[in-house]
Design a protein around this motif. Sequence first.
Motif, PDB file in Angstrom:
ATOM      1  N   ASP A  83      19.028 -11.239  25.318  1.00 44.11           N
ATOM      2  CA  ASP A  83      20.063 -10.305  25.844  1.00 44.11           C
ATOM      3  C   ASP A  83      19.701  -8.773  25.471  1.00 44.11           C
ATOM      4  O   ASP A  83      19.976  -8.014  26.641  1.00 44.11           O
ATOM      5  N   HIS A  84      19.257  -8.550  24.543  1.00 50.50           N
ATOM      6  CA  HIS A  84      18.675  -7.207  23.976  1.00 50.50           C
ATOM      7  C   HIS A  84      17.592  -6.698  24.921  1.00 50.50           C
ATOM      8  O   HIS A  84      17.687  -5.264  25.415  1.00 50.50           O
ATOM      9  N   SER A  87      19.172  -5.097  28.191  1.00 52.18           N
ATOM     10  CA  SER A  87      19.972  -4.332  28.218  1.00 52.18           C
ATOM     11  C   SER A  87      19.563  -2.988  27.382  1.00 52.18           C
ATOM     12  O   SER A  87      18.747  -2.816  26.647  1.00 52.18           O
ATOM     13  N   ASN A  88      20.380  -1.692  27.524  1.00 48.06           N
ATOM     14  CA  ASN A  88      20.027  -0.507  26.812  1.00 48.06           C
ATOM     15  C   ASN A  88      21.065  -0.242  25.814  1.00 48.06           C
ATOM     16  O   ASN A  88      21.224   0.699  25.363  1.00 48.06           O
ATOM     17  N   ASN A  89      21.793  -1.334  25.353  1.00 47.38           N
ATOM     18  CA  ASN A  89      22.932  -1.333  24.423  1.00 47.38           C
ATOM     19  C   ASN A  89      22.336  -1.420  23.095  1.00 47.38           C
ATOM     20  O   ASN A  89      22.297  -2.574  22.411  1.00 47.38           O
ATOM     21  N   SER A  90      21.954  -0.202  22.257  1.00 47.06           N
ATOM     22  CA  SER A  90      21.364  -0.192  20.906  1.00 47.06           C
ATOM     23  C   SER A  90      22.303  -0.410  19.802  1.00 47.06           C
ATOM     24  O   SER A  90      22.083  -0.739  18.845  1.00 47.06           O
ATOM     25  N   MET A  91      23.993  -0.249  20.157  1.00 48.66           N
ATOM     26  CA  MET A  91      24.764  -0.875  19.421  1.00 48.66           C
ATOM     27  C   MET A  91      25.365  -2.250  19.248  1.00 48.66           C
ATOM     28  O   MET A  91      25.936  -2.622  18.589  1.00 48.66           O
ATOM     29  N   GLY A  92      24.881  -3.152  20.329  1.00 42.45           N
ATOM     30  CA  GLY A  92      25.048  -4.351  20.261  1.00 42.45           C
ATOM     31  C   GLY A  92      26.459  -4.484  21.109  1.00 42.45           C
ATOM     32  O   GLY A  92      27.087  -3.627  21.459  1.00 42.45           O
ATOM     33  N   THR A  93      26.758  -5.857  21.416  1.00 41.42           N
ATOM     34  CA  THR A  93      27.839  -6.009  22.072  1.00 41.42           C
ATOM     35  C   THR A  93      28.881  -6.630  21.261  1.00 41.42           C
ATOM     36  O   THR A  93      28.234  -7.177  20.115  1.00 41.42           O
ATOM     37  N   HIS A  96      27.148 -10.060  20.284  1.00 40.60           N
ATOM     38  CA  HIS A  96      26.205  -9.940  19.478  1.00 40.60           C
ATOM     39  C   HIS A  96      26.605  -9.691  18.000  1.00 40.60           C
ATOM     40  O   HIS A  96      26.277 -10.237  16.944  1.00 40.60           O
ATOM     41  N   HIS A  97      27.790  -8.683  17.893  1.00 48.14           N
ATOM     42  CA  HIS A  97      28.487  -8.961  16.429  1.00 48.14           C
ATOM     43  C   HIS A  97      29.064 -10.211  15.908  1.00 48.14           C
ATOM     44  O   HIS A  97      28.709 -10.534  14.808  1.00 48.14           O
TER      45      HIS A  97
END
Length: 118
Positions: A83-84, A87-93, A96-97
Amino acid sequence: MAGDFASIFHTIMASQRPVDYDTILSTPNMAEANFVRSALSILTDPDDEEDHDKDMVAVAYKKLSDDYLRGIMTGIVVSIYADHRWSNNSMGTPAHHELGDIYEQASALLLERLGTEA
């Protein structure tokens, strides 16, 4: 360079086929996932003072063998990594948490077992 082509090829192939959610999220698979989440929560929560059925706790502890826990942890790594990468989401979803929490619970149970074997 070869990795770039492989990535492009994978992107094209992935966009042309739907995900088979019916198979992946089947009733038995979801029941197994819910069991694992509940069992890890019960076995690793130090603040859990609720009386749990001793036989069920023993079943959960036995089912979540070291190899099983390592498999869960590897599956979480594969899932978050896949998934990472897209995506460009460096904080996670939020997912992910949640997966990170399950990973930490599995790791804690493995470490606890190592401590009791010594």
